[in-house]
Write an enzyme that holds these catalytic residues in place. Sequence first.
Site, mmCIF file in Angstrom:
data_model
loop_
_atom_site.group_PDB
_atom_site.id
_atom_site.type_symbol
_atom_site.label_atom_id
_atom_site.label_comp_id
_atom_site.label_asym_id
_atom_site.label_seq_id
_atom_site.Cartn_x
_atom_site.Cartn_y
_atom_site.Cartn_z
ATOM 1 N N GLU A 1 57.553 6.767 23.028
ATOM 2 C CA GLU A 1 58.498 6.022 21.871
ATOM 3 C C GLU A 1 59.097 5.327 22.260
ATOM 4 O OE1 GLU A 1 61.528 8.744 19.780
ATOM 5 O OE2 GLU A 1 60.177 10.160 19.469
ATOM 6 N N GLU B 1 56.889 17.005 19.584
ATOM 7 C CA GLU B 1 57.931 17.656 19.541
ATOM 8 C C GLU B 1 58.397 19.110 18.351
ATOM 9 O OE1 GLU B 1 59.319 13.521 20.477
ATOM 10 O OE2 GLU B 1 58.076 14.645 19.237
#
Length: 257
Positions: free
Chosen positions: A117, A137
């Site tokens: 990210e 994740e």
Amino acid sequence: MDARQERFVRLGRDGGVVTVELINSKPLNIVGTGAIEQLTAAVRGAGGDDDARVVVLRGAGDKAFIGGADINEMVTLDRSTAEAFIRRLAGLCETIRQCPVPVVARLAGYCLGGGLEIAMCCDLRIAESGARFGMPEVAVGIPSVIHAALMPALIGASHAAWMLLTGETIDADTAVTWGLVHEVVAPDALDARIAELAARLAGFGPNAVRQQKRLLNKWFDMTVHGAIEDSVEQFGLAFLTGEPQRHMRAFLARKDG
């Protein structure tokens, strides 16, 4: 920087090129609250430096750019502390996106989760051929959030769905084909390519480069028609700086010579 800040960040300077390096964060450059806060402060400080032309963001060593958020810290979170943690990471990502000068990500080794990210918030991403990218994740019971939202626009909805739902990693060649990174080079050529690119950006008119980055960020949330109309005024404003006249005269002089 004070001693506390130096725990997680090392700053370098070569002319107008500022290097922000994540250090002391385990072999895979994992980020917890302290590292996130100090990286945010470092990037914000570089962006506030009128003499800065480019920021190079990197992790220490070549095992990872940033291997993700610190699971040892996250495992202790509850709902409220989890939201506070992820807002801090979102703040770092936005600080990178809003940095007035271009931010170049040096991508060696693993770039995972929150690290990916952060990389996606950089303006240019240069990877070495052994780099690996993933959003794992879901494998640890949480969704990919905050600036994972950039991924569908960056690499397409289909590729984004694959990465976010499977949690599997992709190699550098796949990443460049998908548009996740801009360029892939041999590991021993990475630093030279980063230096070459940073020098090129630093050699342009600083006002024009900052103006172009602002426009790119604005266009992200605008219609095409709105972006076109807005950019007409920005084109005119560029001529108030004197940079177009100076650089165009230099170009014509080289051509005539």
